[in-house]
Design a protein around this motif. Structure first.
Motif, PDB file in Angstrom:
ATOM      1  N   PRO A  19       0.829  -1.217   0.000  1.00  0.00           N
ATOM      2  CA  PRO A  19       0.000   0.000   0.000  1.00  0.00           C
ATOM      3  C   PRO A  19       0.851   1.250   0.000  1.00  0.00           C
ATOM      4  O   PRO A  19       1.997   1.229   0.444  1.00  0.00           O
ATOM      5  CB  PRO A  19      -0.785  -0.113   1.307  1.00  0.00           C
ATOM      6  CG  PRO A  19       0.077  -0.946   2.190  1.00  0.00           C
ATOM      7  CD  PRO A  19       0.793  -1.908   1.263  1.00  0.00           C
ATOM      8  N   PRO A  20       0.284   2.351  -0.486  1.00  0.00           N
ATOM      9  CA  PRO A  20       1.021   3.606  -0.330  1.00  0.00           C
ATOM     10  C   PRO A  20       1.149   3.903   1.163  1.00  0.00           C
ATOM     11  O   PRO A  20       0.320   3.506   1.961  1.00  0.00           O
ATOM     12  CB  PRO A  20       0.138   4.627  -1.037  1.00  0.00           C
ATOM     13  CG  PRO A  20      -1.174   3.974  -1.261  1.00  0.00           C
ATOM     14  CD  PRO A  20      -0.989   2.506  -1.137  1.00  0.00           C
TER      15      PRO A  20
ATOM     16  N   LEU B   7       0.668   5.727   4.391  1.00  0.00           N
ATOM     17  CA  LEU B   7      -0.367   6.641   4.859  1.00  0.00           C
ATOM     18  C   LEU B   7       0.300   7.830   5.551  1.00  0.00           C
ATOM     19  O   LEU B   7       1.038   7.667   6.514  1.00  0.00           O
ATOM     20  CB  LEU B   7      -1.304   5.917   5.840  1.00  0.00           C
ATOM     21  CG  LEU B   7      -2.516   6.704   6.300  1.00  0.00           C
ATOM     22  CD1 LEU B   7      -3.475   6.936   5.134  1.00  0.00           C
ATOM     23  CD2 LEU B   7      -3.215   5.959   7.417  1.00  0.00           C
TER      24      LEU B   7
ATOM     25  N   LEU C 156      -4.399  13.530   5.618  1.00  0.00           N
ATOM     26  CA  LEU C 156      -5.674  12.825   5.635  1.00  0.00           C
ATOM     27  C   LEU C 156      -6.820  13.775   5.302  1.00  0.00           C
ATOM     28  O   LEU C 156      -6.816  14.939   5.716  1.00  0.00           O
ATOM     29  CB  LEU C 156      -5.927  12.213   7.018  1.00  0.00           C
ATOM     30  CG  LEU C 156      -4.954  11.141   7.499  1.00  0.00           C
ATOM     31  CD1 LEU C 156      -5.304  10.718   8.929  1.00  0.00           C
ATOM     32  CD2 LEU C 156      -4.947   9.947   6.572  1.00  0.00           C
TER      33      LEU C 156
ATOM     34  N   GLN D 107     -11.147  10.725   6.497  1.00  0.00           N
ATOM     35  CA  GLN D 107     -10.080   9.839   6.963  1.00  0.00           C
ATOM     36  C   GLN D 107      -9.633  10.218   8.377  1.00  0.00           C
ATOM     37  O   GLN D 107      -9.411   9.352   9.214  1.00  0.00           O
ATOM     38  CB  GLN D 107      -8.878   9.896   6.015  1.00  0.00           C
ATOM     39  CG  GLN D 107      -9.088   9.207   4.702  1.00  0.00           C
ATOM     40  CD  GLN D 107      -7.940   9.472   3.745  1.00  0.00           C
ATOM     41  OE1 GLN D 107      -7.491  10.619   3.593  1.00  0.00           O
ATOM     42  NE2 GLN D 107      -7.448   8.421   3.105  1.00  0.00           N
TER      43      GLN D 107
ATOM     44  N   ARG E  77      -4.473   0.771   8.484  1.00  0.00           N
ATOM     45  CA  ARG E  77      -3.841   1.835   7.692  1.00  0.00           C
ATOM     46  C   ARG E  77      -4.147   1.647   6.203  1.00  0.00           C
ATOM     47  O   ARG E  77      -4.328   2.627   5.477  1.00  0.00           O
ATOM     48  CB  ARG E  77      -2.338   1.867   7.933  1.00  0.00           C
ATOM     49  CG  ARG E  77      -1.978   2.256   9.369  1.00  0.00           C
ATOM     50  CD  ARG E  77      -0.486   2.283   9.596  1.00  0.00           C
ATOM     51  NE  ARG E  77       0.145   3.399   8.922  1.00  0.00           N
ATOM     52  CZ  ARG E  77       0.169   4.649   9.380  1.00  0.00           C
ATOM     53  NH1 ARG E  77      -0.413   4.941  10.527  1.00  0.00           N
ATOM     54  NH2 ARG E  77       0.782   5.596   8.712  1.00  0.00           N
ATOM     55  N   VAL E  78      -4.226   0.403   5.772  1.00  0.00           N
ATOM     56  CA  VAL E  78      -4.581   0.133   4.373  1.00  0.00           C
ATOM     57  C   VAL E  78      -6.022   0.573   4.127  1.00  0.00           C
ATOM     58  O   VAL E  78      -6.318   1.262   3.149  1.00  0.00           O
ATOM     59  CB  VAL E  78      -4.417  -1.365   4.039  1.00  0.00           C
ATOM     60  CG1 VAL E  78      -4.939  -1.671   2.642  1.00  0.00           C
ATOM     61  CG2 VAL E  78      -2.962  -1.795   4.177  1.00  0.00           C
ATOM     62  N   TRP E  79      -6.916   0.177   5.016  1.00  0.00           N
ATOM     63  CA  TRP E  79      -8.335   0.497   4.836  1.00  0.00           C
ATOM     64  C   TRP E  79      -8.598   1.988   4.826  1.00  0.00           C
ATOM     65  O   TRP E  79      -9.559   2.445   4.194  1.00  0.00           O
ATOM     66  CB  TRP E  79      -9.176  -0.158   5.919  1.00  0.00           C
ATOM     67  CG  TRP E  79      -9.154  -1.651   5.896  1.00  0.00           C
ATOM     68  CD1 TRP E  79      -8.740  -2.471   4.874  1.00  0.00           C
ATOM     69  CD2 TRP E  79      -9.546  -2.510   6.954  1.00  0.00           C
ATOM     70  NE1 TRP E  79      -8.853  -3.786   5.246  1.00  0.00           N
ATOM     71  CE2 TRP E  79      -9.348  -3.842   6.515  1.00  0.00           C
ATOM     72  CE3 TRP E  79     -10.039  -2.300   8.234  1.00  0.00           C
ATOM     73  CZ2 TRP E  79      -9.646  -4.942   7.304  1.00  0.00           C
ATOM     74  CZ3 TRP E  79     -10.338  -3.396   9.018  1.00  0.00           C
ATOM     75  CH2 TRP E  79     -10.143  -4.704   8.548  1.00  0.00           C
TER      76      TRP E  79
ATOM     77  N   GLN F  33      -7.266   4.120   3.194  1.00  0.00           N
ATOM     78  CA  GLN F  33      -7.227   4.621   1.822  1.00  0.00           C
ATOM     79  C   GLN F  33      -8.654   4.790   1.289  1.00  0.00           C
ATOM     80  O   GLN F  33      -8.899   5.615   0.415  1.00  0.00           O
ATOM     81  CB  GLN F  33      -6.448   3.664   0.896  1.00  0.00           C
ATOM     82  CG  GLN F  33      -5.053   3.320   1.353  1.00  0.00           C
ATOM     83  CD  GLN F  33      -4.139   4.514   1.469  1.00  0.00           C
ATOM     84  OE1 GLN F  33      -4.167   5.420   0.651  1.00  0.00           O
ATOM     85  NE2 GLN F  33      -3.321   4.526   2.511  1.00  0.00           N
ATOM     86  N   ARG F  34      -9.569   3.966   1.826  1.00  0.00           N
ATOM     87  CA  ARG F  34     -10.971   3.978   1.409  1.00  0.00           C
ATOM     88  C   ARG F  34     -11.851   4.136   2.652  1.00  0.00           C
ATOM     89  O   ARG F  34     -12.230   3.155   3.284  1.00  0.00           O
ATOM     90  CB  ARG F  34     -11.328   2.693   0.668  1.00  0.00           C
ATOM     91  CG  ARG F  34     -10.470   2.430  -0.562  1.00  0.00           C
ATOM     92  CD  ARG F  34     -10.639   3.448  -1.681  1.00  0.00           C
ATOM     93  NE  ARG F  34     -12.040   3.547  -2.041  1.00  0.00           N
ATOM     94  CZ  ARG F  34     -12.624   4.684  -2.429  1.00  0.00           C
ATOM     95  NH1 ARG F  34     -11.943   5.795  -2.505  1.00  0.00           N
ATOM     96  NH2 ARG F  34     -13.891   4.697  -2.736  1.00  0.00           N
TER      97      ARG F  34
END
Length: 187
Positions: A5-6, A8, A13, A17, A37-39, A41-42
């Protein structure tokens, strides 16, 4: 192994976010790490997923030792290193015997003196390995745990399968300087 993932950046944010980030950081977890942290993103995924996770980890009808047992069996099944790294020590701390944790890590069936732990292990393993539950396993779990607890157990397994899939798909690493519990096989 490099994570996918990019990174964060907490300073960049969006308002949505930031609200979710703050909810996680100020909740029982106290930290925003790993798959969360991945989630982020969405945000549409992060908000309900983290709320479900808070319930599955802290609010179910199962005693912590049983939910942590289910979590580590799921983590070992997926070989999700971050999940194992976080939850194996917690499992021991809340009452899962260290010999059982070691056996699960090694892919062996642990022996339990506790019928409820046996029920959780059998139910979890059967569902993960066969994608079904036999009548005998269901009846044993329901008798040992209770109907509400079996519903919560399935919720825990589903949530931690999502956690595990996120860890595996995005190569979420264990914290810097720590050893990956399930290193990738050499190709």
């Amino acid at each position: 192994m490099t994570s996918r993932p990019p990174v964060l950046d907490e300073t960049s944010l969006s308002a949505e976010q930031r609200e979710i980030y703050n909810a996680i950081a100020s909740g029982p977890r106290g930290v925003v790490e790993g798959p969360l942290r991945v989630w982020l993103q969405r945000p549409g995924l992060a908000a309900p997923a983290q709320a479900l996770g808070a319930y599955c980890r802290y609010g179910t009808s199962l005693p912590r030792k049983l939910s942590e047992l289910a979590i580590i069996v799921t983590g070992a099944h997926w070989q999700a290193g971050f999940e194992w790294y976080i939850h194996a020590p917690i499992a021991i701390e809340v009452g899962v015997p260290s010999t059982a944790v070691d056996a699960i890590y090694a892919g062996q069936r642990p022996l339990f003196d506790d019928i409820q732990m046996t029920a959780v292990y059998d139910f979890t393993t059967e569902l993960l390995e066969t994608r079904a539950i036999s009548d005998a396993t269901y009846e044993f779990a329901e008798k040992a745990l209770g109907a509400d607890e079996v519903v919560d157990l399935v919720g825990i397994l589903g949530y931690y399968a999502l956690i595990s899939m996120t860890i595996k798909a995005f190569r979420v690493p264990v914290p810097s300087g720590e050893i990956e519990p399930f290193p990738r096989p050499k190709t």
